[in-house]
Each structure stands twice: as C-alpha cells, then as structure tokens.
Design a protein around this motif. Sequence first.
Motif, PDB file in Angstrom:
ATOM      1  N   VAL A   6      -6.592  80.618  56.703  1.00 57.68           N
ATOM      2  CA  VAL A   6      -5.179  80.696  56.358  1.00 57.68           C
ATOM      3  C   VAL A   6      -4.321  80.164  57.504  1.00 57.68           C
ATOM      4  N   HIS A   7      -3.357  79.305  57.166  1.00 56.94           N
ATOM      5  CA  HIS A   7      -2.385  78.776  58.113  1.00 56.94           C
ATOM      6  C   HIS A   7      -0.989  79.221  57.680  1.00 56.94           C
ATOM      7  N   GLN A   8      -0.180  79.638  58.620  1.00 57.80           N
ATOM      8  CA  GLN A   8       1.213  79.962  58.344  1.00 57.80           C
ATOM      9  C   GLN A   8       2.077  78.751  58.671  1.00 57.80           C
ATOM     10  N   VAL A   9       2.773  78.242  57.659  1.00 58.85           N
ATOM     11  CA  VAL A   9       3.538  77.004  57.803  1.00 58.85           C
ATOM     12  C   VAL A   9       5.033  77.314  57.713  1.00 58.85           C
ATOM     13  N   PRO A  10       5.794  77.078  58.787  1.00 55.82           N
ATOM     14  CA  PRO A  10       7.240  77.378  58.760  1.00 55.82           C
ATOM     15  C   PRO A  10       7.988  76.497  57.762  1.00 55.82           C
ATOM     16  N   ILE A  11       9.063  77.035  57.231  1.00 54.37           N
ATOM     17  CA  ILE A  11      10.015  76.246  56.445  1.00 54.37           C
ATOM     18  C   ILE A  11      11.179  75.933  57.386  1.00 54.37           C
ATOM     19  N   GLY A  12      11.179  74.756  57.947  1.00 54.19           N
ATOM     20  CA  GLY A  12      12.188  74.390  58.936  1.00 54.19           C
ATOM     21  C   GLY A  12      11.613  74.380  60.345  1.00 54.19           C
ATOM     22  N   SER A  13      12.441  74.027  61.302  1.00 58.19           N
ATOM     23  CA  SER A  13      11.990  73.791  62.676  1.00 58.19           C
ATOM     24  C   SER A  13      12.226  74.980  63.601  1.00 58.19           C
ATOM     25  N   LEU A  34       3.390  66.403  50.312  1.00 59.63           N
ATOM     26  CA  LEU A  34       2.557  67.596  50.413  1.00 59.63           C
ATOM     27  C   LEU A  34       1.148  67.229  50.882  1.00 59.63           C
ATOM     28  N   HIS A  35       0.636  66.097  50.429  1.00 57.41           N
ATOM     29  CA  HIS A  35      -0.660  65.607  50.902  1.00 57.41           C
ATOM     30  C   HIS A  35      -0.622  65.384  52.419  1.00 57.41           C
ATOM     31  N   HIS A  36       0.467  64.825  52.901  1.00 57.34           N
ATOM     32  CA  HIS A  36       0.639  64.602  54.339  1.00 57.34           C
ATOM     33  C   HIS A  36       0.637  65.936  55.094  1.00 57.34           C
ATOM     34  N   ILE A  37       1.285  66.960  54.531  1.00 60.45           N
ATOM     35  CA  ILE A  37       1.338  68.274  55.178  1.00 60.45           C
ATOM     36  C   ILE A  37      -0.053  68.902  55.239  1.00 60.45           C
ATOM     37  N   TRP A  38      -0.804  68.838  54.155  1.00 65.63           N
ATOM     38  CA  TRP A  38      -2.168  69.377  54.170  1.00 65.63           C
ATOM     39  C   TRP A  38      -3.009  68.678  55.239  1.00 65.63           C
ATOM     40  N   ASP A  47       6.480  76.697  68.874  1.00 61.69           N
ATOM     41  CA  ASP A  47       5.364  75.783  69.092  1.00 61.69           C
ATOM     42  C   ASP A  47       5.734  74.373  68.631  1.00 61.69           C
ATOM     43  N   LYS A  48       5.464  73.376  69.471  1.00 60.76           N
ATOM     44  CA  LYS A  48       5.873  72.001  69.178  1.00 60.76           C
ATOM     45  C   LYS A  48       5.243  71.481  67.894  1.00 60.76           C
ATOM     46  N   ARG A  49       3.956  71.755  67.712  1.00 59.83           N
ATOM     47  CA  ARG A  49       3.262  71.276  66.518  1.00 59.83           C
ATOM     48  C   ARG A  49       3.826  71.936  65.263  1.00 59.83           C
ATOM     49  N   LEU A  50       4.044  73.255  65.313  1.00 57.37           N
ATOM     50  CA  LEU A  50       4.584  73.956  64.157  1.00 57.37           C
ATOM     51  C   LEU A  50       6.021  73.541  63.874  1.00 57.37           C
ATOM     52  N   LYS A  51       6.764  73.226  64.917  1.00 59.44           N
ATOM     53  CA  LYS A  51       8.143  72.773  64.733  1.00 59.44           C
ATOM     54  C   LYS A  51       8.173  71.462  63.947  1.00 59.44           C
ATOM     55  N   GLU A  52       7.297  70.525  64.307  1.00 63.76           N
ATOM     56  CA  GLU A  52       7.217  69.251  63.592  1.00 63.76           C
ATOM     57  C   GLU A  52       6.727  69.459  62.160  1.00 63.76           C
ATOM     58  N   LEU A  53       5.712  70.291  62.016  1.00 66.89           N
ATOM     59  CA  LEU A  53       5.190  70.596  60.688  1.00 66.89           C
ATOM     60  C   LEU A  53       6.273  71.233  59.820  1.00 66.89           C
ATOM     61  N   GLY A  54       7.059  72.129  60.427  1.00 66.99           N
ATOM     62  CA  GLY A  54       8.112  72.807  59.691  1.00 66.99           C
ATOM     63  C   GLY A  54       9.190  71.866  59.182  1.00 66.99           C
ATOM     64  N   ARG A  55       9.490  70.820  59.954  1.00 64.87           N
ATOM     65  CA  ARG A  55      10.493  69.840  59.510  1.00 64.87           C
ATOM     66  C   ARG A  55      10.048  69.166  58.213  1.00 64.87           C
ATOM     67  N   TRP A  56       8.797  68.718  58.193  1.00 65.93           N
ATOM     68  CA  TRP A  56       8.272  68.082  56.985  1.00 65.93           C
ATOM     69  C   TRP A  56       8.200  69.092  55.838  1.00 65.93           C
ATOM     70  N   HIS A  57       7.798  70.300  56.180  1.00 63.94           N
ATOM     71  CA  HIS A  57       7.635  71.326  55.151  1.00 63.94           C
ATOM     72  C   HIS A  57       8.969  71.694  54.511  1.00 63.94           C
ATOM     73  N   LEU A  58      10.034  71.718  55.292  1.00 63.67           N
ATOM     74  CA  LEU A  58      11.357  72.009  54.743  1.00 63.67           C
ATOM     75  C   LEU A  58      11.741  70.978  53.689  1.00 63.67           C
ATOM     76  N   GLY A  67      -5.450  68.432  61.040  1.00 61.92           N
ATOM     77  CA  GLY A  67      -5.557  67.472  62.136  1.00 61.92           C
ATOM     78  C   GLY A  67      -5.930  66.083  61.673  1.00 61.92           C
ATOM     79  N   GLY A  68      -5.512  65.739  60.460  1.00 67.88           N
ATOM     80  CA  GLY A  68      -5.807  64.415  59.913  1.00 67.88           C
ATOM     81  C   GLY A  68      -7.009  64.370  58.992  1.00 67.88           C
ATOM     82  N   GLU A  69      -7.779  65.447  58.928  1.00 67.09           N
ATOM     83  CA  GLU A  69      -8.948  65.489  58.055  1.00 67.09           C
ATOM     84  C   GLU A  69      -8.535  65.775  56.611  1.00 67.09           C
ATOM     85  N   LEU A  70      -9.503  65.714  55.703  1.00 59.53           N
ATOM     86  CA  LEU A  70      -9.238  65.952  54.284  1.00 59.53           C
ATOM     87  C   LEU A  70      -9.695  67.328  53.820  1.00 59.53           C
ATOM     88  N   PHE A  71     -10.560  67.988  54.592  1.00 59.13           N
ATOM     89  CA  PHE A  71     -11.132  69.264  54.167  1.00 59.13           C
ATOM     90  C   PHE A  71     -11.776  69.949  55.369  1.00 59.13           C
TER      91      PHE A  71
END
Length: 317
Positions: free
Chosen positions: A238-245, A67-71, A249-260, A76-80
């Motif tokens: 606010v960011h909308q994070v998909p559950i799954g791929s 979850l830390h990795h997803i945040w 959008d390529k970035r959201l697709k990758e994010l969604g894989r981790w989020h799932l 974009g790699g920042e902490l806040f």
Amino acid sequence: MASLLSIIAVPDDGSPSSSESVVLEGKSLTESVLDYEYANGRRYHGFHAGQYLLPNDEQEQERMDLLHHIWRMLLGGELFYTELDSPQRILDVGTGTGRWAVDCADLFPSAKITATDLSPIQPTMVPENLQFFVDDAESDWDWEPFDFIHGRCLGGSIMDWPRFYRQCFDHTMPGGRIEMQEHDVWIKSAGDKVPPWTLVWMNTLAEAFDTHGQGLNVADKHVQWMQKAGFVDVEDRVHQVPIGSWAKDKRLKELGRWHLVQMVDAVEPYTLAMYTDVLGKDLEETQVSIEMVRKEFRGKKHHLYVRYHFITGRRPD
C-alpha cells in the motif's frame, strides 16, 4: 516493430472467432462496439451498454493515461511488483487506453500479450505481440491459461468478484502470477477531517455503485477474494498518495501535483451517470457537487490522500 491495431469483439459465448464478428475498415468488430451512447455531454461505451458507467471519450482517455503515469511513478518506472521470469502469455483485464499493455509488450517482446476492455479506445499502432479484444470481463472466459494476469482500477466495474477471481485462477498456469492494482475511493486526511462536500460525495458514490450492483471501494477486499479463489503468497503493498503538493517529501510532493490533476479530472466522470441515472439527481445539483468537491481537492489545508494497493499472488505449482 509495430503493426496496425487489431481489435476483435468477443461475443457473449466467449469465442473471438464467432460469426457475430464483422470486418469494418480492416478491424474485426461486432456491430454494437462503436455504437456509443451520449449523455450529459460525455460519451459512453455501447458494447454491453450500462455495464460500466464511466465515459470513454478523449477527455477520459487523457485522465486514464495520466493515471497510468502515476502508477508507474509509484513503481519507480516499473509496470508491476510481481517478479516474472520470461512470461510467454500475459492478460491485461480492463486495459482502458492500452498504455500498460503496450508498455508490457515492449518489455517482453517474446511474449503474447492479450488485453481486453469494453471500449475499443486503444492506439492504432501497437507492438506485433499485442492484441486487443473488446470483451466483458464478467463474461465466460475462453482463453488459454496465462503466465501472468494483470488488472488495474477495476473497482466499480465488476459485480461478482469471487467469480471473477475463480476465472482468473482457472486461467492462470500452475506457478503463474496475478497482480491487481487498485486505489481506494475513500479519501482520507492526514490533518483535519475530510471536508464536508468530499465526505458527502464519497458516501453518495458508494450508495450509487452499491445500487448499481458494483461495489466501488473494494481495494482492501482483493486479498481475501484472491486467497479464496486459491491463490497463495498473496500480498498487499500500500502506498499513500497525496492529493496536492502538501507533503514535505520531495518525491511525494511531485507525485501529489500530478495526482491532484488526476483527482480533479476524475470527479466528473465518476459522478455524472451515478448521480443522474442511478440516483435520479438533477443535473444542475450534480454539477454543483462536482465543482465543490473539486474546490476542496484544490484546498491546501486539508492534506488529503488516497491509498494505492498492489495486490499480488501466485497459483500453486
């Protein structure tokens, strides 16, 4: 440079120097800190037992690190989001595995980082400018004011949010900053309706956390709590994070894989104690619900997503 982990248990009077602390294998701990509780095959914290009903075992720690990795991916790699200018004192409330605090200590080597949690599950080697305290965020705070206060995923762990934010305000330097990172627990669908098992699960969790006295789905309430405490320039990004791929959008697709992966792993820890202990449901019935919700998360036709919030504010000069 790294040093051996120093975990200090803070008793109810808020003073880490209290004689209630004992030294165990080079660490300062109260006797109750490592007296873990076990139920339904999972391990839970012993300090202020029952205050937080999610486990703290290795399986849960792996989920929190993911979850830390997803945040960080969202940032974009920042902490806040907050813009900081050479902060000297930083507090991380509910630090969990301590990953955010360690990364923050590396980012600001001249700052003193204080991180608190109910469980001593943090790494054994940490930067020299970081110290972990075993503490309940709802106890009276006895800290000197901070330049920056950070908290993440505290929904379901705080009973009195207005009091929590009053303590944050009172312990923030004039001109200091605060940032709370919180995700909705109410899952939404970009296509068809939320599937039935997931819908029942969300409503049941909300009932259980309300019964326990700790509201779970509180991300959209932080702005008003923060403003009422006295913070200004309050914003909610606010960011909308998909559950799954399923996203195009390529970035959201990758994010969604981790989020799932994270969401599938999250179903059991959020459900077990709430269903069995708080609502008195049968364990077998609970396990069926867990597996059916996981199955719906993995389904590709539902287009489910979760909203992630970054709520920032400033104490007036």
